[in-house]
Design an enzyme around this catalytic site. Sequence first.
Site, mmCIF file in Angstrom:
data_model
loop_
_atom_site.group_PDB
_atom_site.id
_atom_site.type_symbol
_atom_site.label_atom_id
_atom_site.label_comp_id
_atom_site.label_asym_id
_atom_site.label_seq_id
_atom_site.Cartn_x
_atom_site.Cartn_y
_atom_site.Cartn_z
ATOM 1 N N HIS A 286 0.877 -1.186 0.000
ATOM 2 C CA HIS A 286 0.000 0.000 0.000
ATOM 3 C C HIS A 286 0.910 1.230 0.000
ATOM 4 O O HIS A 286 1.800 1.340 -0.848
ATOM 5 C CB HIS A 286 -0.903 -0.111 1.237
ATOM 6 C CG HIS A 286 -2.112 0.769 1.267
ATOM 7 N ND1 HIS A 286 -2.531 1.524 0.216
ATOM 8 C CD2 HIS A 286 -3.011 1.013 2.280
ATOM 9 C CE1 HIS A 286 -3.625 2.191 0.563
ATOM 10 N NE2 HIS A 286 -3.934 1.903 1.805
ATOM 11 N N HIS A 327 -1.974 -1.890 -9.855
ATOM 12 C CA HIS A 327 -2.979 -1.281 -8.987
ATOM 13 C C HIS A 327 -4.244 -2.121 -9.052
ATOM 14 O O HIS A 327 -4.589 -2.641 -10.104
ATOM 15 C CB HIS A 327 -3.280 0.158 -9.440
ATOM 16 C CG HIS A 327 -3.920 0.963 -8.365
ATOM 17 N ND1 HIS A 327 -5.276 0.951 -8.143
ATOM 18 C CD2 HIS A 327 -3.384 1.778 -7.432
ATOM 19 C CE1 HIS A 327 -5.538 1.733 -7.114
ATOM 20 N NE2 HIS A 327 -4.413 2.246 -6.665
ATOM 21 N N ASP A 383 3.078 5.674 -6.516
ATOM 22 C CA ASP A 383 4.301 5.561 -5.728
ATOM 23 C C ASP A 383 5.563 5.449 -6.566
ATOM 24 O O ASP A 383 6.669 5.502 -6.032
ATOM 25 C CB ASP A 383 4.207 4.329 -4.807
ATOM 26 C CG ASP A 383 3.204 4.548 -3.690
ATOM 27 O OD1 ASP A 383 3.172 5.668 -3.166
ATOM 28 O OD2 ASP A 383 2.465 3.609 -3.364
HETATM 29 N N1 ACO Z 1 5.259 -6.684 -10.259
HETATM 30 C C1 ACO Z 1 5.161 -7.892 -10.834
HETATM 31 N N2 ACO Z 1 4.043 -8.599 -10.938
HETATM 32 C C2 ACO Z 1 2.925 -8.067 -10.418
HETATM 33 C C3 ACO Z 1 2.916 -6.801 -9.806
HETATM 34 C C4 ACO Z 1 4.145 -6.101 -9.730
HETATM 35 N N3 ACO Z 1 4.215 -4.905 -9.167
HETATM 36 N N4 ACO Z 1 1.665 -6.503 -9.372
HETATM 37 C C5 ACO Z 1 0.902 -7.542 -9.708
HETATM 38 N N5 ACO Z 1 1.670 -8.497 -10.341
HETATM 39 C C6 ACO Z 1 1.181 -9.733 -10.940
HETATM 40 C C7 ACO Z 1 0.844 -10.763 -9.873
HETATM 41 O O1 ACO Z 1 1.948 -11.607 -9.595
HETATM 42 C C8 ACO Z 1 -0.293 -11.504 -10.562
HETATM 43 O O2 ACO Z 1 0.267 -12.369 -11.522
HETATM 44 P P1 ACO Z 1 -0.430 -13.817 -11.840
HETATM 45 O O3 ACO Z 1 -1.733 -13.446 -12.485
HETATM 46 O O4 ACO Z 1 0.535 -14.500 -12.715
HETATM 47 O O5 ACO Z 1 -0.608 -14.481 -10.502
HETATM 48 C C9 ACO Z 1 -1.047 -10.420 -11.314
HETATM 49 O O6 ACO Z 1 -0.049 -9.423 -11.599
HETATM 50 C C10 ACO Z 1 -2.190 -9.807 -10.549
HETATM 51 O O7 ACO Z 1 -1.701 -9.361 -9.278
HETATM 52 P P2 ACO Z 1 -2.550 -9.283 -7.953
HETATM 53 O O8 ACO Z 1 -1.637 -9.350 -6.781
HETATM 54 O O9 ACO Z 1 -3.675 -10.287 -8.020
HETATM 55 O O10 ACO Z 1 -3.193 -7.839 -8.109
HETATM 56 P P3 ACO Z 1 -3.863 -7.006 -6.961
HETATM 57 O O11 ACO Z 1 -4.873 -6.149 -7.598
HETATM 58 O O12 ACO Z 1 -4.310 -7.915 -5.855
HETATM 59 O O13 ACO Z 1 -2.636 -6.159 -6.362
HETATM 60 C C11 ACO Z 1 -1.109 -4.431 -5.955
HETATM 61 C C12 ACO Z 1 -2.464 -4.805 -6.569
HETATM 62 C C13 ACO Z 1 -1.056 -4.876 -4.480
HETATM 63 C C14 ACO Z 1 -0.946 -2.913 -5.987
HETATM 64 C C15 ACO Z 1 0.016 -5.129 -6.758
HETATM 65 O O14 ACO Z 1 -0.016 -4.707 -8.112
HETATM 66 C C16 ACO Z 1 1.395 -4.883 -6.160
HETATM 67 O O15 ACO Z 1 1.814 -5.637 -5.264
HETATM 68 N N6 ACO Z 1 2.145 -3.847 -6.655
HETATM 69 C C17 ACO Z 1 3.436 -3.524 -6.089
HETATM 70 C C18 ACO Z 1 3.268 -2.745 -4.788
HETATM 71 C C19 ACO Z 1 2.796 -1.326 -5.024
HETATM 72 O O16 ACO Z 1 3.320 -0.599 -5.875
HETATM 73 N N7 ACO Z 1 1.804 -0.933 -4.231
HETATM 74 C C20 ACO Z 1 1.259 0.449 -4.281
HETATM 75 C C21 ACO Z 1 -0.115 0.433 -4.850
HETATM 76 S S1 ACO Z 1 -0.733 2.066 -4.918
HETATM 77 C C22 ACO Z 1 -1.158 2.389 -3.325
HETATM 78 O O17 ACO Z 1 -1.574 1.550 -2.585
HETATM 79 C C23 ACO Z 1 -0.998 3.667 -2.853
#
Ligand code: ACO
Length: 448
Positions: A286, A327, A383
């Site tokens: 987050h 996201h 971010d």
């Molecule tokens: N890098 C690589 N792979 C990723 C990333 C990433 N940043 N984000 C998602 N994925 C992949 C997952 O591994 C998954 O792959 P799969 O389908 O092969 O299993 C797919 O994309 C979907 O990911 P989920 O985790 O199901 O997506 P969700 O909507 O639950 O998560 C989140 C969103 C938490 C923001 C995620 O994209 C993430 O962890 N990003 C990195 C952390 C980040 O930047 N957070 C800030 C978000 S903005 C905020 O909160 C202010």
Amino acid sequence: MGTAEAKAAETPVAVSEPGRDSLTITDQRTGRTYEVPIRNGTIRATDLRQIKTDPDDFGLMSYDPAFLNTACCTSRITYIDGEKGILRYRGYPIEELAENCTYLEVAYLLLYGELPNAKQHAEWVHNITWHTMIHESLKKVMDTFNYDAHPMGMLIATVAAMSTFYPDARNVHDKATRTKQTYRLIAKMPTLAAFAYRHSLGMPYVYPDNDLSYTENFLNMLFKMPAARGYRPDPTLVKALDVLFILHADHEQNCGTSVMRSIGSAHADPYSAVAGAAAALYGPLHGGANEEVLRMLQEIGSVSRVPAFIEEVKQGKGEKRLMGFGHRVYKNFDPRATIIKRMAERVFEVTGRNPLLDIALELERIALQDDYFVKRKLYPNVDFYSGLIYQAIGIPTAAFTVLFAIPRTSGWIAQWEELLEDPEEKIARPRQVYLGSGERHFVPMEKR
Ligand code: ACO
């Protein structure tokens, strides 16, 4: 046949009528058909409870871990269209607010629904400025932390501690009391954040200066040296920070905000609720991601190592993530990231170019072409570039999430206010699907 069953069986089978705002459900277990109304693109989960196999059946529930498709409230504060990359506060596009407003104007908009006129604005700024000091005993609480305590840990603890200084805050049904806590929270968050930073450096605290704007005052409390006179933050940096505050002010029902609403629904005081929301924000998935992005860019170290890093992320299959990418809602682009990226250039004209920017740009360039990221709709989020600006301003990496929590406080309070005024408001209490053992009986330790 039981009464409930009989009633369900009597439910008329819907005739297919285009344009009717309802959903017809056939339960193949019983062959019965139900019609549930659709309002605002949703059905009520409780309408599913009438769907039973027999009178003792609890009734059908929806199962939605992580709330991927569950609306928990109605709201009139923030609108997001994740596919189109749209973000609006109270109807105003984020781009227009970032261009034309100060953070305090936007905070007022979030809280009261309209942009303030000149008189309202003057009163609002006065009320916030009036409450920027913290109790001297709270300063002593800050002093008790270790020198290497994380600034978010200190912020969360001291915000929670504020509830003990303002016991009237428990009176959450009194509008005037709520207004007072709103002033206090928005005014004191920068003071707590700056004190946490100064404490980690072992430097004396700088008290708020009411002659400065909200953002200038924050920078002053962070960076003014007691011996040095006339510290004035650069106006470009003040503007950049103010815009970052606007972009971070609210984002509808994200993890931290839903914690705010959840705690608020138990009628806890707003300091305790903000501490809980800030604790959620602290997490690296987050608001903690801004800190992680910087660490990641430093770990990569040079543009030439970007392809290898991208490969590691892809091979890691979710274990290693490209921080600042992806996201839950935005599946095209994050409009906040677009504004921040543009603003980073203006900041670097003043501070000099952050060498990590080239690594960030190359990461973005490669990731946006790579099938792995394209297929999963992973784009830079808010971010990805914000940390580079914070770093250029001189803020240490560990304090980045604190800079997110300061402006988000106005969004949290706006959402909390809306919750308390909502006639449908009730204590948040999700259901579960129990998959554990059935009843079993105690076995004494010697027989286990
Ligand atoms: N890098 C690589 N792979 C990723 C990333 C990433 N940043 N984000 C998602 N994925 C992949 C997952 O591994 C998954 O792959 P799969 O389908 O092969 O299993 C797919 O994309 C979907 O990911 P989920 O985790 O199901 O997506 P969700 O909507 O639950 O998560 C989140 C969103 C938490 C923001 C995620 O994209 C993430 O962890 N990003 C990195 C952390 C980040 O930047 N957070 C800030 C978000 S903005 C905020 O909160 C202010």
